[in-house]
Design a protein around this motif. Structure first.
Motif, PDB file in Angstrom:
ATOM      1  N   ILE A   1       0.828  -1.207   0.000  1.00 41.32           N
ATOM      2  CA  ILE A   1       0.000   0.000   0.000  1.00 41.32           C
ATOM      3  C   ILE A   1       0.867   1.263   0.000  1.00 41.32           C
ATOM      4  CG2 ILE A   1      -0.298   0.098   2.502  1.00 41.32           C
ATOM      5  CD1 ILE A   1      -2.962   1.041  -0.059  1.00 41.32           C
ATOM      6  N   ASP A   2       1.971   1.260   0.741  1.00 44.43           N
ATOM      7  CA  ASP A   2       2.857   2.434   0.760  1.00 44.43           C
ATOM      8  C   ASP A   2       3.436   2.711  -0.626  1.00 44.43           C
ATOM      9  OD1 ASP A   2       2.396   2.785   3.453  1.00 44.43           O
ATOM     10  OD2 ASP A   2       4.241   1.767   4.086  1.00 44.43           O
ATOM     11  N   ASP A   3       3.784   1.631  -1.335  1.00 44.42           N
ATOM     12  CA  ASP A   3       4.319   1.795  -2.685  1.00 44.42           C
ATOM     13  C   ASP A   3       3.243   2.330  -3.629  1.00 44.42           C
ATOM     14  OD1 ASP A   3       6.741   0.785  -1.797  1.00 44.42           O
ATOM     15  OD2 ASP A   3       6.262  -1.277  -2.402  1.00 44.42           O
ATOM     16  N   LEU A   4       2.026   1.839  -3.475  1.00 43.43           N
ATOM     17  CA  LEU A   4       0.919   2.300  -4.308  1.00 43.43           C
ATOM     18  C   LEU A   4       0.632   3.781  -4.059  1.00 43.43           C
ATOM     19  CD1 LEU A   4      -1.343   1.695  -6.307  1.00 43.43           C
ATOM     20  CD2 LEU A   4      -2.748   0.962  -4.385  1.00 43.43           C
ATOM     21  N   ILE A   5       0.623   4.185  -2.797  1.00 40.18           N
ATOM     22  CA  ILE A   5       0.380   5.589  -2.460  1.00 40.18           C
ATOM     23  C   ILE A   5       1.479   6.468  -3.033  1.00 40.18           C
ATOM     24  CG2 ILE A   5       0.304   7.242  -0.542  1.00 40.18           C
ATOM     25  CD1 ILE A   5      -1.143   5.026   1.072  1.00 40.18           C
ATOM     26  N   THR A   6       2.722   6.024  -2.896  1.00 42.57           N
ATOM     27  CA  THR A   6       3.846   6.789  -3.439  1.00 42.57           C
ATOM     28  C   THR A   6       3.734   6.918  -4.950  1.00 42.57           C
ATOM     29  OG1 THR A   6       5.293   6.088  -1.635  1.00 42.57           O
ATOM     30  CG2 THR A   6       6.368   6.863  -3.638  1.00 42.57           C
ATOM     31  N   ALA A   7       3.409   5.820  -5.628  1.00 43.62           N
ATOM     32  CA  ALA A   7       3.271   5.846  -7.089  1.00 43.62           C
ATOM     33  C   ALA A   7       2.145   6.785  -7.518  1.00 43.62           C
ATOM     34  CB  ALA A   7       3.028   4.433  -7.616  1.00 43.62           C
ATOM     35  N   GLU A   8       1.019   6.744  -6.815  1.00 37.73           N
ATOM     36  CA  GLU A   8      -0.113   7.612  -7.144  1.00 37.73           C
ATOM     37  C   GLU A   8       0.238   9.075  -6.910  1.00 37.73           C
ATOM     38  OE1 GLU A   8      -3.123   7.112  -8.582  1.00 37.73           O
ATOM     39  OE2 GLU A   8      -2.453   5.065  -8.946  1.00 37.73           O
ATOM     40  N   ALA A   9       0.929   9.350  -5.805  1.00 36.59           N
ATOM     41  CA  ALA A   9       1.318  10.728  -5.501  1.00 36.59           C
ATOM     42  C   ALA A   9       2.273  11.260  -6.566  1.00 36.59           C
ATOM     43  CB  ALA A   9       1.977  10.799  -4.121  1.00 36.59           C
ATOM     44  N   GLU A  10       3.248  10.446  -6.975  1.00 37.41           N
ATOM     45  CA  GLU A  10       4.192  10.867  -8.009  1.00 37.41           C
ATOM     46  C   GLU A  10       3.478  11.109  -9.337  1.00 37.41           C
ATOM     47  OE1 GLU A  10       7.160   7.818  -7.936  1.00 37.41           O
ATOM     48  OE2 GLU A  10       8.104   8.614  -6.118  1.00 37.41           O
ATOM     49  N   ALA A  11       2.544  10.241  -9.690  1.00 40.74           N
ATOM     50  CA  ALA A  11       1.787  10.411 -10.937  1.00 40.74           C
ATOM     51  C   ALA A  11       0.946  11.686 -10.886  1.00 40.74           C
ATOM     52  CB  ALA A  11       0.895   9.193 -11.180  1.00 40.74           C
ATOM     53  N   SER A  12       0.368  11.955  -9.738  1.00 37.63           N
ATOM     54  CA  SER A  12      -0.446  13.154  -9.575  1.00 37.63           C
ATOM     55  C   SER A  12       0.404  14.415  -9.682  1.00 37.63           C
ATOM     56  CB  SER A  12      -1.147  13.117  -8.217  1.00 37.63           C
ATOM     57  OG  SER A  12      -1.837  14.305  -7.981  1.00 37.63           O
ATOM     58  N   GLU A  13       1.558  14.415  -9.033  1.00 33.48           N
ATOM     59  CA  GLU A  13       2.448  15.574  -9.072  1.00 33.48           C
ATOM     60  C   GLU A  13       3.044  15.790 -10.462  1.00 33.48           C
ATOM     61  OE1 GLU A  13       2.938  17.872  -6.725  1.00 33.48           O
ATOM     62  OE2 GLU A  13       1.485  16.823  -5.490  1.00 33.48           O
TER      63      GLU A  13
END
Length: 99
Positions: free
Chosen positions: A3-15
């Motif tokens: 889940i931490d990796d998924l959140i990080t990936a989503e945040a990076e994609a959003s930014e």
């Protein structure tokens, strides 16, 4: 994927695409009931003083400004002119300590 990796990936994609269009039906909110904006003009020294104080307290400048303003609004003085004069004097004193 954790889940931490998924959140990080989503945040990076959003930014990476801050101007991307929202999907139909998407709603946004900030999580509080504040819906009005007050625009305040400060000179460079006043803004720098506010930013410095906010950084020292670990809060955004807008949060500090709102807290300071609401402190004055809730103060014993009901006279708006006196409140504004106190706020102005506090900002000028703060600006002079930074300069």
């Amino acid at each position: 994927m954790k889940i931490d990796d998924l959140i990080t990936a989503e945040a990076e994609a959003s930014e990476a695409r801050p101007d991307a269009e929202l999907r139909p039906g998407t709603t946004t909110r900030r999580g509080h009931g504040r819906s009005r904006t007050l625009q305040v003009r400060l000179n460079a020294d006043e803004l720098e003083a506010l930013l410095t104080m906010a950084a020292a307290r670990g809060v955004p400048a807008s949060t500090l400004a709102r807290d300071l303003l609401m402190k004055e609004v809730r103060s014993e003085s009901a006279d708006p002119i006196a409140v504004i004069a106190r706020i102005r004097a506090d900002l000028e004193a703060l600006a002079s300590t930074v300069a």
